[in-house]
Design a protein around this motif. Structure first.
Motif, PDB file in Angstrom:
ATOM      1  N   LYS A  48       0.717  -1.347   0.014  1.00 41.65           N
ATOM      2  CA  LYS A  48      -0.051  -0.037  -0.066  1.00 41.65           C
ATOM      3  C   LYS A  48       1.041   1.224   0.087  1.00 41.65           C
ATOM      4  O   LYS A  48       2.026   1.451   0.601  1.00 41.65           O
ATOM      5  N   SER A  49       0.437   2.245  -0.568  1.00 44.43           N
ATOM      6  CA  SER A  49       1.090   3.638  -0.622  1.00 44.43           C
ATOM      7  C   SER A  49       1.171   4.085   0.661  1.00 44.43           C
ATOM      8  O   SER A  49       0.279   3.891   1.731  1.00 44.43           O
ATOM      9  N   THR A 127       7.992   4.441  -0.617  1.00 43.60           N
ATOM     10  CA  THR A 127       6.668   4.763   0.192  1.00 43.60           C
ATOM     11  C   THR A 127       5.395   4.583  -0.979  1.00 43.60           C
ATOM     12  O   THR A 127       4.343   4.316  -0.730  1.00 43.60           O
ATOM     13  N   ALA A 128       5.918   4.406  -2.358  1.00 42.27           N
ATOM     14  CA  ALA A 128       4.813   4.671  -3.638  1.00 42.27           C
ATOM     15  C   ALA A 128       4.096   3.107  -3.348  1.00 42.27           C
ATOM     16  O   ALA A 128       4.708   2.333  -2.923  1.00 42.27           O
ATOM     17  N   GLY A 129       2.941   2.867  -3.795  1.00 44.17           N
ATOM     18  CA  GLY A 129       2.417   1.613  -3.720  1.00 44.17           C
ATOM     19  C   GLY A 129       2.950   0.636  -4.992  1.00 44.17           C
ATOM     20  O   GLY A 129       3.569   1.349  -5.848  1.00 44.17           O
TER      21      GLY A 129
END
Length: 136
Positions: A48-49, A127-129
């Protein structure tokens, strides 16, 4: 004894060459079959983001006897690759990162020769999805 030019000698030479070719081809086929069996057991996962760990919380992935290594591949619809490392429940995170290219372009080994039944999770540098597959 027969010479190579005589029929019995030619048959013996041909039989020996055929046997050597079969062993060589058989060895390649066996290693390809082993890798294919490993990847056939792939499992989808999603990060998840806003997070860096997969799975999160108290959950862990667990290695199986399907593969000797932990392998990752991006989902073919992913437009960005990702830097990934593996964190083991007992020994912590590795000190190296592996680049996983976008678009499902091949499997990458992120940890080698891991014992069956080992708990692990992935840590991502971003931290990007992200979505992909794991095979272990």
């Amino acid at each position: 004894m027969f010479g190579i030019g005589e029929p019995a000698g030619r048959i013996a030479l041909a039989t020996g060459l055929l046997t050597a070719a079969t062993v060589t081809i058989g060895g390649i086929a066996a290693s390809q079959a082993s890798a294919a069996g490993c990847y056939d057991s792939k499992k989808f996962f999603e990060k998840k983001s806003g997070t860096t760990l997969v799975p999160q919380g108290i959950s862990w992935f667990r290695t199986t006897s399907n593969c000797r290594d932990i392998n990752v591949q991006s989902a073919m619809w992913m437009e960005t690759g990702a830097n990934v490392t593996v964190c083991f429940r007992r020994s912590g995170c590795q000190d190296r990162w592996t680049w996983i290219p976008a678009g499902g372009k091949g499997w990458k080994v992120v940890a080698s020769n891991v014992k069956d039944g080992t708990d692990y999770r992935f840590e991502f540098a971003s931290t990007a999805g992200w979505q992909g597959y794991r095979a272990e």
